[in-house]
Enzyme design. Structure first.
Site, PDB file in Angstrom:
ATOM      1  N   SER A   1       0.849  -1.193   0.000  1.00 30.23           N
ATOM      2  CA  SER A   1       0.000   0.000   0.000  1.00 30.23           C
ATOM      3  C   SER A   1       0.879   1.236   0.000  1.00 30.23           C
ATOM      4  CB  SER A   1      -0.895   0.025   1.241  1.00 30.23           C
ATOM      5  OG  SER A   1      -0.159   0.438   2.388  1.00 30.23           O
ATOM      6  N   ASP A   2       0.297   2.385  -0.302  1.00 31.88           N
ATOM      7  CA  ASP A   2       0.996   3.640  -0.073  1.00 31.88           C
ATOM      8  C   ASP A   2       0.819   4.012   1.399  1.00 31.88           C
ATOM      9  OD1 ASP A   2       2.454   5.959  -0.482  1.00 31.88           O
ATOM     10  OD2 ASP A   2       1.393   6.476  -2.323  1.00 31.88           O
ATOM     11  N   TRP A   3       1.503   5.071   1.815  1.00 30.66           N
ATOM     12  CA  TRP A   3       1.530   5.478   3.221  1.00 30.66           C
ATOM     13  C   TRP A   3       0.102   5.723   3.738  1.00 30.66           C
ATOM     14  CZ3 TRP A   3       5.874   5.874   6.311  1.00 30.66           C
ATOM     15  CH2 TRP A   3       5.694   6.483   7.548  1.00 30.66           C
TER      16      TRP A   3
END
Length: 776
Positions: free
Chosen positions: A293-295
């Site tokens: 995932s992204d942050w």
């Protein structure tokens, strides 16, 4: 020690701070490698893992920018207890090895960690921003820069980078256009492969290779209005034929990881988008690498309004196939209950964990988990700095050069250096340079002083920083130009004004730069504008106040010497625009490969606002698609760039005018250097399909070649196209090449070129052969 874990003897220099903790371990004889396939080794390990062990592998931990000071006890305990699969933003070799020792000696299953970092356009040796690298139109430059970054970053234990960003970007207002390979899927796909090869090398398990990550999957560059994190609405044909292409190229090049995007795509956040992540990435493309995932991307699905709570977000992300969660902890908090309730099957969790373990095996971490101190210097070497300088020269785009202002004539002895970015070592590096150090930056001011002598360079910034609106420094700046032969104004935007969360509605020169240039213009001396920025900058009236414009992007560590060499004529700018350059931000999104309307604008039917009579009868004034006050053309087209010499294009030849399906066509032209300087040009091939099952772009880049010619020299440049190269997705979402008429151009940019045409025949359908009846 488990059979799946073997290692080399660790270099003693790397364990000075951990001598007691590692002494016994280092004295153990290394086990011989187990000759099993990676999948067999994963099977063996998975059979021993508890549910908690598995959930732990899906967690990435660390800090938002860098873990500073002593390692936090909470982080060490998480590793010790097997609650971390990866650690982000630890870039100290001793800390890396300390955490790795805890993982492989003290955690329940002795599984090594992956250490990750945003290594975007360099680690310590900073190259031009990715958009600048795209302006080189040179895959070798991109590959070399990524290889240098991988060698430098891996020397401190980083084995995974969140690059390359492969988002097609058609809106310069979007801050992250700085990280983009530009607006064109063909160019972006070629550069995607170069990034993968550079970061990962020829063997991912080598200690100086790092796993690359294709981000952001997908559509982030189509954020509505150029506002970061915003929604993206993309039709299926556009998705496949434009936005997915560079990602598919990265996958085919063997990229190790993908990252799900922040944005929602057609109403579904990418992080939980099963048709995207499972349907396209896994099932269609057969991708077996890791997906992160992204942050905070998982938990943010609750803010989107797509997930009820963190448990629902974890279930949606896991079932979509997100293997590892960055920053947020919805998996850790909820996965056990989700598995118990059946909302996430144990089979699905096992799939996620296998993807994580597969990456670690491919990186060779089970066999050699520690980072050894490198033999000799690998950071900021002479070769690395030379490569960064070459990249800065190749990326620079000469946009204007009236009266042959550049390169400087031999009569130029004294130079006035003005502007807020002439001596701004931090801003010169650009966005996403966590590890670049401004003390290593060589600025244009220093480089020009070294080249021409300090006594011949008069300097006054005029503005303290790019956004400065104060005019207090104007008088001093004007004064230092009095004895100068030429004025060089270094303007643009600070590095913080581009990148993530830094979208701009007005993309002109910020602060009082325009006013300062106006004041300098009153001196009546030639003015060269050197722009350092993370995006195209609209120039408005500024363009008429300067004699030359050189777009240097944010050029990195060696930007100063590169710019000085170009101004002096020791080198020539080689860049060509990887994005269309607008006249005004209101034209965005703006891109060359748009489709036609039923009423396209042209020179004959365009109506300018000042040509409308006062009191005119209400009418539609030409009935074409354009702005009354900005027209229908950009300031500069995609692929544009001037040289210090002149190139002539002539004699387009094609070996066929009619093709059958499956045929090749060869198109060629003669390119001649008719100027007085040696130079480099990018010869570009464009194609237009005249009629399609869906409306087709007015032009599409289908090839390019970079050539260097001496004065008077010419070169025969040849392109070959197969009918399959013209395929697109039709209404039924089938990849097809249509019969019919096509136009072609070989030219210097998307707006001009030598024209040609060809036609593809309808495929011949053979009638079935009727068999003879046999009497019995």
């Amino acid at each position: 020690m488990p059979e799946f874990f073997t290692r080399k003897v660790w270099n003693a220099a790397a364990i000075t701070t951990l001598a007691l903790g590692l002494c016994a371990f280092s004295n153990r004889p290394p086990k011989q490698p187990v000759h099993k396939t990676i999948e067999q080794r994963i099977d063996s390990l998975m059979a021993k893992m508890t549910l908690d062990d598995k959930i732990g592998q899906t967690a990435q931990r660390g800090a938002s920018s860098r873990v500073k000071g002593p390692l936090p006890e909470a982080l060490k305990n998480a590793v010790r207890e097997g609650r971390a699969g990866s650690v982000i933003n630890v870039v100290d070799i001793d800390k890396v090895n300390e955490l790795q020792r805890i993982a492989v000696e003290e955690s329940p299953r002795h599984i090594p960690l992956i250490f990750a970092r945003d290594v975007i356009h360099g680690f310590k040796t900073i190259f031009p921003i990715p958009l600048g690298q795209a302006a080189t139109w040179d895959a070798d430059i991109v590959e070399q820069g990524s290889r240098i970054a991988a060698v430098e970053a891996s020397s401190v234990g980083v084995r995974w980078t969140f690059a390359p960003m492969l988002d097609i970007a058609r809106d310069a207002r979007w801050g992250r256009i700085a990280e983009s390979p530009g607006e064109d899927p063909y160019l972006s796909s070629i550069l995607a492969k170069a990034y993968v090869k550079g970061f990962q090398g020829d063997d991912l398990s080598k200690p100086n290779s790092i796993a690359a990550c294709a981000k952001h999957f997908v559509g982030y560059g189509a954020a509505e209005g150029g506002r970061d994190y915003n929604t993206a609405t993309i039709g299926q044909q556009m998705l496949y034929d434009v936005y997915l292409k560079p990602f598919k190229a990265a996958k085919d090049a063997g990229i190790a990881t993908f990252m799900a995007s922040f944005n929602d795509l057609n109403g579904v956040p990418a992080t939980g988008n099963q048709p995207l992540l499972k349907g396209i990435l896994r099932n269609e493309w057969k991708y077996d690498g890791m997906l992160v995932s992204d942050w905070n991307g998982v938990v943010e699905m609750t803010t989107h309004g797509y997930a009820r709570d963190s448990s629902d977000a974890a279930a949606k992300a896991a079932n979509a196939g997100v293997d590892m969660e960055m920053a947020s902890n919805t998996y850790e908090k909820n996965m056990k209950a989700l598995v118990a309730s059946g909302k996430v099957s144990i089979t699905q969790l096992n799939t996620l964990v296998r993807d994580v373990l597969r990456l670690k095996f491919r990186l060779g971490l089970f066999d050699d988990p520690y980072t050894e101190q490198p033999d000799g210097k690998v950071i900021l070497t002479d070769a690395s700095l030379a490569a960064a300088k070459k990249a800065a020269i190749e990326s620079a785009v000469l946009l204007k050069n009236d009266n042959v202002t550049l390169p400087f004539a031999k009569t130029v002895k004294k130079i006035a250096v003005i502007g807020p970015l002439a001596d701004a070592p931090h801003d010169q590096l650009g966005t996403w340079t966590f590890d670049g150090d401004s003390k290593d930056t060589q600025t244009p001011l220093i480089a020009l002083q070294n080249m021409y002598g300090k006594d011949n360079i008069s300097y006054a910034p005029g503005l303290k920083f790019s956004r400065d609106r104060s005019t207090d420094g104007f008088s001093r700046a004007v004064k230092v130009t009095h004895d100068a032969d030429v004025i060089v104004f270094f303007g643009g935007e600070e590095s913080i004004l581009s990148g993530e969360a830094h979208s701009r509605a007005d993309i002109g020169l910020p602060g009082a730069q325009d006013s300062l240039i106006s004041a300098l213009q009153q001196e009546g001396k030639p003015i060269v504008l050197v722009i350092m920025a993370g995006r195209p900058i609209t120039l408005g009236n500024v363009l008429n106040k300067v004699d030359a414009v050189l777009m240097a992007w944010h050029p990195g560590t060696m930007g100063g010497p590169a710019i000085a060499d170009m101004l002096a004529g020791i080198a020539a700018p080689e860049g060509r625009l990887p994005v269309t350059w607008p006249k005004t931000g209101a034209q965005e999104p703006l891109y060359y490969n748009h489709t036609n309307t039923g009423r396209p604008a042209n020179k004959q039917n365009y109506v300018a606002i000042d040509s409308i009579p006062v009191g005119a009868w209400q009418s539609s004034l030409g009935n074409t698609s354009h702005y009354l006050d900005a027209g229908y053309l950009p300031q500069y087209p995609f692929g544009y760039g001037l040289s210090y010499t002149m190139f002539d294009y002539y004699h387009l030849v094609q070996d066929k005018t009619v093709l059958n399906m499956g045929d090749n066509i060869t198109i060629s032209a003669e390119i001649a250097n008719v100027g007085e300087h040696a130079g480099t040009d990018v010869v570009q091939l464009y194609v237009q399909q005249m009629v399609g099952d869906v409306v087709r772009p007015v032009k599409e880049l289908r090839g390019f070649k970079k050539i260097s010619l001496n004065p008077g020299q010419k070169q025969h440049v040849v392109f070959t196209l197969n009918t399959a190269d013209l395929a697109y997705h039709n209404q039924a979402m089938k990849l097809v090449t249509d019969p019919g008429k096509y136009k072609i151009w070989i030219g210097k940019n998307a707006a001009e070129g030598l024209p040609g045409s060809f036609e593809i025949n309808e495929p011949v359908v053979k009638a079935p052969v009727k068999g003879r009846r046999t009497k019995r």
